[in-house]
Every structure is written in C-alpha cells, then in structure tokens.
Design a protein around this motif. Structure first.
Motif, short mmCIF file in Angstrom:
data_model
loop_
_atom_site.label_atom_id
_atom_site.label_comp_id
_atom_site.label_asym_id
_atom_site.label_seq_id
_atom_site.Cartn_x
_atom_site.Cartn_y
_atom_site.Cartn_z
N TRP A 58 5.07 41.66 -119.13
CA TRP A 58 4.72 40.47 -118.85
C TRP A 58 5.81 39.78 -118.20
O TRP A 58 7.16 39.39 -118.73
CB TRP A 58 4.99 39.86 -120.56
CG TRP A 58 4.59 38.44 -120.59
CD1 TRP A 58 3.69 37.66 -120.01
CD2 TRP A 58 5.33 37.52 -121.56
NE1 TRP A 58 3.67 36.46 -120.34
CE2 TRP A 58 4.65 36.22 -121.37
CE3 TRP A 58 6.28 37.63 -122.44
CZ2 TRP A 58 5.05 35.06 -122.06
CZ3 TRP A 58 6.62 36.44 -123.43
CH2 TRP A 58 5.87 34.98 -122.98
N ASN A 160 -6.45 35.27 -124.14
CA ASN A 160 -5.17 35.51 -124.70
C ASN A 160 -5.07 36.54 -125.63
O ASN A 160 -6.21 36.98 -126.32
CB ASN A 160 -4.21 34.09 -125.41
CG ASN A 160 -3.99 33.36 -124.19
OD1 ASN A 160 -4.34 32.27 -123.97
ND2 ASN A 160 -2.91 33.55 -123.24
N TYR A 166 -0.40 30.81 -127.73
CA TYR A 166 -1.31 30.36 -126.77
C TYR A 166 -2.71 30.26 -127.29
O TYR A 166 -3.28 29.32 -127.19
CB TYR A 166 -1.39 31.24 -125.56
CG TYR A 166 0.09 31.62 -124.92
CD1 TYR A 166 1.10 30.86 -124.76
CD2 TYR A 166 0.43 32.97 -124.87
CE1 TYR A 166 2.22 30.95 -124.26
CE2 TYR A 166 1.71 33.35 -124.48
CZ TYR A 166 2.67 32.32 -124.15
OH TYR A 166 3.87 32.45 -123.91
N ASP A 182 -3.24 41.77 -122.17
CA ASP A 182 -1.95 41.24 -121.65
C ASP A 182 -2.33 40.08 -120.56
O ASP A 182 -3.51 39.91 -120.56
CB ASP A 182 -1.23 42.26 -121.01
CG ASP A 182 -1.91 43.09 -119.86
OD1 ASP A 182 -2.62 42.41 -119.32
OD2 ASP A 182 -1.68 44.71 -119.89
N PHE A 183 -1.28 39.67 -119.99
CA PHE A 183 -1.51 38.62 -119.08
C PHE A 183 -2.49 38.88 -117.66
O PHE A 183 -3.14 38.28 -117.19
CB PHE A 183 -0.20 38.02 -118.49
CG PHE A 183 -0.35 36.78 -117.62
CD1 PHE A 183 -0.85 35.70 -118.08
CD2 PHE A 183 0.09 36.81 -116.30
CE1 PHE A 183 -0.81 34.52 -117.04
CE2 PHE A 183 0.27 35.85 -115.16
CZ PHE A 183 -0.39 34.59 -115.67
N ASN A 184 -2.19 40.01 -117.35
CA ASN A 184 -2.93 40.47 -116.18
C ASN A 184 -4.32 40.61 -116.51
O ASN A 184 -5.02 40.28 -115.51
CB ASN A 184 -2.39 41.76 -115.66
CG ASN A 184 -1.08 41.72 -115.11
OD1 ASN A 184 -0.46 40.61 -114.56
ND2 ASN A 184 -0.08 42.93 -115.27
N THR A 186 -5.85 38.59 -118.50
CA THR A 186 -6.48 37.30 -118.52
C THR A 186 -6.69 36.78 -117.18
O THR A 186 -7.64 36.17 -117.07
CB THR A 186 -5.47 36.51 -119.19
OG1 THR A 186 -5.03 36.91 -120.50
CG2 THR A 186 -5.71 35.15 -119.45
N THR A 198 -7.02 29.67 -119.32
CA THR A 198 -5.93 30.66 -120.28
C THR A 198 -4.66 29.76 -120.16
O THR A 198 -4.33 28.94 -119.44
CB THR A 198 -5.57 32.03 -119.56
OG1 THR A 198 -4.99 32.61 -120.43
CG2 THR A 198 -4.86 31.78 -118.39
N ASN A 200 -0.30 29.91 -121.15
CA ASN A 200 0.58 30.88 -121.01
C ASN A 200 1.74 30.09 -120.44
O ASN A 200 1.73 28.85 -120.49
CB ASN A 200 0.58 31.98 -119.74
CG ASN A 200 1.04 33.36 -120.38
OD1 ASN A 200 2.44 33.36 -120.29
ND2 ASN A 200 0.45 34.15 -120.69
N VAL A 204 5.84 32.03 -116.38
CA VAL A 204 4.96 33.10 -116.15
C VAL A 204 4.05 33.08 -115.02
O VAL A 204 3.87 33.55 -113.98
CB VAL A 204 4.21 33.51 -117.38
CG1 VAL A 204 3.20 34.70 -117.01
CG2 VAL A 204 5.10 34.36 -118.54
N TYR A 208 4.01 34.53 -111.33
CA TYR A 208 2.79 35.01 -110.75
C TYR A 208 2.33 34.74 -109.43
O TYR A 208 2.09 35.29 -108.53
CB TYR A 208 1.65 34.85 -111.82
CG TYR A 208 0.31 35.72 -111.21
CD1 TYR A 208 0.03 36.78 -111.89
CD2 TYR A 208 -0.62 34.69 -110.67
CE1 TYR A 208 -1.20 37.68 -111.28
CE2 TYR A 208 -1.92 35.69 -110.24
CZ TYR A 208 -1.95 36.84 -110.60
OH TYR A 208 -3.34 37.57 -110.08
#
Length: 274
Positions: A58, A160, A166, A182-184, A186, A198, A200, A204, A208
């Motif tokens: 993350w 999420n 979140y 994980d975030f990726n 998402t 999404t 977050n 972050v 990204y």
C-alpha cells in the motif's frame, strides 16, 4: 533506511510465512489464545523487538522499494517508535483483513498500516494517540460525472478490503462494496468499469497518479473530516504501559520534527499535525 542484511532476511521470512497464511513472532510473544502474560512492554523489551503487522502493498504507507526492501511512511514511523522504546521493529506482512485478527490473538503487538480510529474499533481496541491525520477521497474514472459527493454513492458499487474504514464509509452512504485484497486490485476493477468508485486516502491517490500520470482517474469527493490514524492495542491490562510508552514516543517524535520529516519524505506534505 534503518535496516541491514539480517533485518531484511528476517522481514523476508515474515513475508514468506504470511504468503503461506502462516505467522511468525518472537518466542516470548503472547500465545495464540490471545491471553497476554504479564506486561507487554516488558515482553517486547525482553525479546528486543516489537512486532508490527502490515500489508506491504500500500504505497506510500507500506510497500517494497525497487530493491525489495520494506519501507514507507508507516514502516519508518514504526521503526522510529521502536527505537524510542529501545528495541528494533519487526514486520509481519499479510492481507488487511487478517492483520487485526493477528493483533487480537497476540501474534502481533500492534498494526502499522494507516489504521483509522473509528467508534466500532474503539469498542474493541485501546488506541494510542494519533500520529497522522488523513483525508478520505472518492475515486472514480475520469469520465464519470454521476458521482460528485458522498451522497451520490447511494446505489453505486465500490470495492475495498471489507474490514477497512473505507468500505464502512461507502456502505454508510448506500453503496454496495465488493471485497478485494489491496488497492491495486481495486484500481483494476475501477479501470475495467466493474465498479463505480472506490474510497481511499488522498495521499495514496496522489502517489498512484504520480506513478501513473496517464491513469484515467479523478477525485470526485472528499470526506468532510480527516480520520485519525493510530496504533490499535488489545484492550487489556497488559498493554497499558505499552500504550503509555508509545504515546510518549509519538510526542517526542512530533516535537523533534521526525514525524513531519518522514511524512514529507513519503507524502510530499505533513499529515502528522491536526
């Protein structure tokens, strides 16, 4: 980084075990029953290390750099706090939904992963004082004009990790949340049009976009109040002295500018002051 070959080897061992769904900890850690024996701070000092649970996926909170070394804002703050306590920091990596369970069982001393203080979590954990303050944003595709506020999440689909704040916030506004690791993952769903949005951290999202400047994403809305980020500890007598010592360490690191320096290094801004 505050690390060496032995430390990286130890961290890698934790990561490998986490990947197998297993967990490692010092021999003096509390048993899997979750019943702490004596004073946790004394145990940590006896074993010479403090065990932090973290995702490691993350960025820029907790991730692996190009050399494969675990780093990030949360990792370096954890190392600084452990140093204030006179021990080293060790990290056990795994998926979010299992990390707090590891704190519950005593496998980990606490969790370093941008843990937001929520009413529900405060019923279960004793939190330290906040060491960061974070803005939650709604992220959508660049061509999405249907979502411009949190209220617009009503009837929409999001993704999420299900135990995250979140997901809870999205669902509180009427969204249906799909669980991801994980975030990726998402972002992959969002980019493919399989979800509408999404939620977050603002930092972050900024990180990204800095790494993927051509990504077709934008911030559609922001939560009205920043969340408080702190360390969760099991709610029991054995953790009281550790919580006090961690609070003193956070105060010292804020006063001498260490927290701000680490924040600026990883976020390009200071999120450690209220």
């Amino acid at each position: 980084m505050l690390t060496n070959i032995n430390r990286r080897t130890f961290i890698a061992g934790f990561a490998a075990l986490a990947g197998l769904g297993l967990t490692a900890c010092g021999s003096d850690a509390a048993s899997g029953s979750g019943e702490a024996v004596g004073d946790l701070l004394a145990q940590i000092r006896d074993r010479g290390e403090m065990i932090f649970a973290t995702e490691g996926t993350w960025s820029p909170w907790t991730f692996h750099n190009e050399a494969g070394e675990l780093t990030g804002f949360d990792i370096e703050v954890a190392r600084a706090i452990a140093s204030e306590l006179g021990v080293e920091a060790s990290f056990a990596e795994g998926e979010w939904d299992g990390l707090l369970a590891g704190v519950d069982s005593g496998r980990y001393d606490t969790m370093a992963n941008g843990v937001s203080v929520t009413d529900e979590r405060e019923e279960k954990y004793d939190f330290t004082e906040p060491y960061a303050f974070n803005n939650i944003v709604v992220i959508v595709r660049g061509d999405n004009d249907e979502i411009a506020s949190l209220e617009d999440l009503e009837g929409k689909t999001t993704a999420n990790t299900l135990a995250s704040s979140y997901a809870a916030l999205a669902e509180s506004y009427g969204a249906t949340c799909t669980g991801v690791d994980d975030f990726n993952a998402t972002i992959e769903l969002l980019d493919a049009g399989r979800i509408d949005a999404t939620l977050n951290d603002e930092v972050v999202f900024n990180d990204y976009m800095a790494q993927h400047p051509d990504a077709n994403l934008k911030v559609a809305a922001m939560a009205p109040e920043p969340t408080h980020i702190a360390y969760p500890l099991r709610r029991e007598e054995a953790t009281e002295s550790l919580r006090e010592a961690m609070n003193e360490a956070i105060d010292a690191l804020r006063a001498d500018g260490t927290l701000a320096q680490i924040s600026n290094t990883y976020f390009g801004m200071d999120i450690t002051a209220a």
